[in-house]
Design a protein around this motif. Structure first.
Motif, short mmCIF file in Angstrom:
data_model
loop_
_atom_site.label_atom_id
_atom_site.label_comp_id
_atom_site.label_asym_id
_atom_site.label_seq_id
_atom_site.Cartn_x
_atom_site.Cartn_y
_atom_site.Cartn_z
N VAL A 54 10.78 45.41 78.60
CA VAL A 54 9.36 45.48 78.81
C VAL A 54 8.59 46.93 78.39
CG1 VAL A 54 7.60 44.99 80.82
CG2 VAL A 54 9.56 43.74 80.69
N VAL A 55 9.56 47.76 78.30
CA VAL A 55 9.10 48.95 77.97
C VAL A 55 8.16 49.77 79.17
CG1 VAL A 55 8.02 50.54 76.14
CG2 VAL A 55 9.04 48.22 75.54
N ALA A 56 8.92 49.96 80.22
CA ALA A 56 8.40 50.69 81.40
C ALA A 56 9.30 51.95 81.47
CB ALA A 56 8.57 49.81 82.53
N THR A 57 8.64 53.06 82.32
CA THR A 57 9.46 54.03 82.87
C THR A 57 10.50 53.58 83.81
OG1 THR A 57 7.12 55.10 82.72
CG2 THR A 57 9.32 56.37 83.73
N PHE A 58 10.26 52.74 84.84
CA PHE A 58 11.33 52.29 85.62
C PHE A 58 11.54 50.75 85.52
CE2 PHE A 58 9.74 56.28 87.14
CZ PHE A 58 10.50 56.93 87.62
N GLY A 59 12.66 50.38 85.77
CA GLY A 59 12.99 49.04 85.85
C GLY A 59 13.60 48.88 87.25
N LEU A 60 12.90 47.89 88.17
CA LEU A 60 13.36 47.13 89.30
C LEU A 60 13.93 45.96 89.14
CD1 LEU A 60 13.26 47.41 92.56
CD2 LEU A 60 10.66 46.88 92.47
N ALA A 61 15.17 45.80 90.08
CA ALA A 61 15.83 44.59 90.09
C ALA A 61 16.44 44.24 91.29
CB ALA A 61 16.91 44.39 88.75
#
Length: 162
Positions: free
Chosen positions: A90-97
């Motif tokens: 998704v090209v984000a600074t952070f990924g949350l899962a």
């Protein structure tokens, strides 16, 4: 849901000029829905993937099939791989899962209420936490959203230059 935690996460992301993308399993999109309850969310929330079925964790998020075969979908390394995968895709600074067992039955040898929340960020900017929530399915899911947003805010703040 916990809009206050979402507001705090957005504030931390804005302070860093950062963005977040979500990869959700047991919450089925509730984290993304909570993040988008906040006015101006589009400045920091890029989007998300609901990978409820195990094969989607591999196909959409790049979780290694060997990891899923060895440990199942409810494992800290799976949560970390999901966070990295959504961050990259998704090209984000952070990924949350998040991945876990909301119930009513155990899954992958894990009891109901077991949840793993992972954050992937730039450099060493990540974290994974394990939770064991008591209560019915809806409560497990709601607590997962709260803890995921809390961890996001904490990790983003820790990775924001002063």
């Amino acid at each position: 849901m916990n809009v206050e935690a979402a507001e705090a996460a957005h504030r931390a992301l804005r302070a860093r000029a950062g963005t977040v993308a979500t990869a959700e399993s047991l919450t089925g999109g509730l984290i993304g829905a909570t993040l988008t309850e906040v006015a101006g969310a589009s400045a920091t929330y890029r989007g998300g993937v609901v990978a409820y079925a195990t094969p989607l964790k591999e196909g959409l998020l790049g979780v290694p099939s060997s990891l899923l075969r060895e440990h199942g979908a409810v494992h800290p390394d799976v949560a970390c791989a999901m966070a990295r995968g959504v961050r990259e895709r998704v090209v984000a600074t952070f990924g949350l899962a998040v991945t876990g067992v909301a119930g009513p039955e155990p899954q992958d040898g894990q009891p109901v209420g077991t949840v793993f929340v992972a954050i992937a960020g730039p450099g060493e900017g990540g974290a994974v936490e394990e939770f064991h929530f008591d209560g019915e399915r809806a409560l497990v899911r709601r607590r997962t959203v709260e803890e995921a947003l809390r961890l996001l805010g904490k990790v983003v703040a820790r990775n924001t230059p002063n």
